[in-house]
Enzyme design. Sequence first.
Site, PDB file in Angstrom:
ATOM      1  N   ASP A   6      -5.123 -11.821   0.001  1.00  0.00           N
ATOM      2  CA  ASP A   6      -5.288 -12.582   1.239  1.00  0.00           C
ATOM      3  C   ASP A   6      -6.098 -13.876   1.157  1.00  0.00           C
ATOM      4  OD1 ASP A   6      -4.154 -10.183   1.900  1.00  0.00           O
ATOM      5  OD2 ASP A   6      -5.435  -9.790   3.627  1.00  0.00           O
ATOM      6  N   ASP A  58       0.850  -1.200   0.000  1.00  0.00           N
ATOM      7  CA  ASP A  58       0.000   0.000   0.000  1.00  0.00           C
ATOM      8  C   ASP A  58       0.880   1.243   0.000  1.00  0.00           C
ATOM      9  OD1 ASP A  58      -1.457  -2.204   1.528  1.00  0.00           O
ATOM     10  OD2 ASP A  58      -3.095  -0.789   1.223  1.00  0.00           O
ATOM     11  N   GLU A 111     -12.327   0.105  -1.384  1.00  0.00           N
ATOM     12  CA  GLU A 111     -11.184  -0.812  -1.368  1.00  0.00           C
ATOM     13  C   GLU A 111     -11.253  -1.776  -2.557  1.00  0.00           C
ATOM     14  OE1 GLU A 111     -11.164  -2.991   2.308  1.00  0.00           O
ATOM     15  OE2 GLU A 111      -9.185  -3.863   1.989  1.00  0.00           O
ATOM     16  N   TYR A 128     -13.906  -9.854  -1.204  1.00  0.00           N
ATOM     17  CA  TYR A 128     -12.468  -9.603  -1.099  1.00  0.00           C
ATOM     18  C   TYR A 128     -11.691 -10.058  -2.335  1.00  0.00           C
ATOM     19  CZ  TYR A 128      -9.123  -8.424   2.694  1.00  0.00           C
ATOM     20  OH  TYR A 128      -8.191  -7.846   3.511  1.00  0.00           O
TER      21      TYR A 128
HETATM   22  C1  GLC Z   1      -5.704  -6.384   2.904  1.00  0.00           C
HETATM   23  C2  GLC Z   1      -5.273  -6.671   1.462  1.00  0.00           C
HETATM   24  C3  GLC Z   1      -3.803  -6.372   1.325  1.00  0.00           C
HETATM   25  C4  GLC Z   1      -3.532  -4.942   1.744  1.00  0.00           C
HETATM   26  C5  GLC Z   1      -4.086  -4.652   3.157  1.00  0.00           C
HETATM   27  C6  GLC Z   1      -4.065  -3.186   3.502  1.00  0.00           C
HETATM   28  O1  GLC Z   1      -5.046  -7.216   3.804  1.00  0.00           O
HETATM   29  O2  GLC Z   1      -5.566  -7.969   1.088  1.00  0.00           O
HETATM   30  O3  GLC Z   1      -3.375  -6.590   0.012  1.00  0.00           O
HETATM   31  O4  GLC Z   1      -2.186  -4.663   1.712  1.00  0.00           O
HETATM   32  O5  GLC Z   1      -5.426  -5.064   3.230  1.00  0.00           O
HETATM   33  O6  GLC Z   1      -4.765  -2.432   2.557  1.00  0.00           O
END
Ligand code: GLC
Length: 441
Positions: A175, A40, A409, A365
Site C-alpha cells: 500500500d 490474503d 501483520e 507498514y
Molecule cells: C493491507 C495490506 C494489503 C492486505 C490488506 C489486508 O492493506 O497492505 O496487502 O491485503 O491489508 O490484510
Amino acid sequence: METQKELNLSAEASRILNKNWRESFTVPSSSLYPFQWLWDSGFNAMGWANIDLERARTEIKTLLSAQWKNGLIPHITFHNDSADKMYFPGAEFHGAYHSPNSPDHVKTTGMTQPPVLGFVLEYLYEKEKDKSENLEFYKSAITSIISFHRYLYTDRDPYNEGLVYIRHNWESGSDNSAVWDDVWKMYQPPVYNVERKDTTHVDQSQRPTKRDYDYYLNLIDISKQCNYDEAEMFEKLPFLIQDPMFNGILAASNQSLIKLCELFGMNDEKTQCEFWHAKTTAGLNDKLYDASQSLYRYYDLKNECYISMPTAMGFTPIMAGSPTKEQAAEMAKKIMGEDFTGPRLDGFLCPSLAVTSPSFEHNRYWRGPVWLQVNWILERGFRQYGFNEVADRLKQDSLSLVQKDGFYEYFNPKNYSDEKGGYGGNDFSWTAAVILDFINE
Ligand code: GLC
C-alpha cells in the site's frame, strides 16, 4: 519429526485461522480488516489446505463468487453491512455499483490485488489425497482465474508488452511503499476530511500518513467518476504502474495454470496460458529487470519513467522462474548483502525496503518491515533455483520472527533484542497460513 516448538506454532496458527473464519471465508484480522481480501484469501486458503481442505476450497469459491462480469476479481468483498462501520473506506466510498460490470448480489471494491489464485489453486490440488474428487470445483476455478487473467491482459496492457498495469497503489498489495513517493510528487490531490478507522486499532506511526490517504482516496474518486470504465480510467488516472510483484505473481499463476490445464485436459486454455506466460516473462526481463541493482524495478506509464527502489517486491519474479540463472545468482547475492540483511548482516529477511535506503522506516507498514507472505514467495523462488542458503534463511527468519514476536501483520527487520518487533494487527491470518506451510513443507 516436528519439534515441540513447531507443534506449538502449528497449534497457534490453526487457532488463529479458526478464530478468523467467518462461515465461508477468512478475515485477514478480526479488528483491522473485517472482510475478504483477494490475496490474503489466497494465502489463507493455502494455510487451510494444511488443516482442512474443505475450508480451503470454500474460501476460494466465496472469493470467486464476487468476480465481476468483465473478469475482475475484486480486492475486497464486503460480505456484511454491519462491519462497514468498522472499516473505512467501505463499500459506499468505493461505489463499485457505478460500474455495469460489478456483481448485483454482493458489494465489492472496484480494484483488484496481486493475482495469486493460479498458484494457490495448484497448491490446493497438490494437497488433495484423492485426485478424482472435487474435479468440478477445480475446473470451474481454473476457468474463472483464466477469465481474470484475460481481463488483465485485455484491459491493462495497452502496448501489448505482457506487463499489466495497476491503477491504484492498493492493487499492488504494498500500500504505502516508498516506490509511490515519486508518483505522488507529480500532483496534489484535495485534502479529505474523513474519519480513518485503521488508526483506532494500530498506532499511527505504523500506518500510512494522513496525506498518503488523500492520494489513495482521490484515485478512488476519479475511478468512480469514470464509472470504473477501464478506457476512461486509463486516460484520467494519475497512477498507472507496471509493478514487478503484480506481474511476477501473474506469471507464477500462469505457470501453475499451465500445469493444471494439462492435468485437466484443457488444451486451448493451456495454450493461452503458455502464450501469456512467455510474454510476461519477456516483459519482466526486457523491460523491468535492472542489472545495475540486481532487482526488478517499476515503470510509471503515466509519467513515462522507471522507478528504481530496492524493495523485497523487486525480487518476487523469481517465483515465476523469470530471471536467468545468472540474474538469479546476482539476486541471491543482493538479498544476502548489506542492503537487505542490514549493516550487521544479521537482520531478518526480507525488509520490504532496503535498510540502507534513506526512506527506510523500521515500523511503518511497507516502508521497511518484513511481511511473511512476501518471504513465502521469495523462499519458493530461491529454492527453485537451488539457492537453498537464501531459502533456508527466509524460512528460518520467518519462524524466528513469529516465535519472538507473535503472529503479527509485519515485523521489524532490525530488532535483534527481545523487545517486541511485531506491528499492525495481531493474530493475523496470512502470517498463520505461511507458518503452517513452512512447518509442513
Ligand atoms: C493491507 C495490506 C494489503 C492486505 C490488506 C489486508 O492493506 O497492505 O496487502 O491485503 O491489508 O490484510
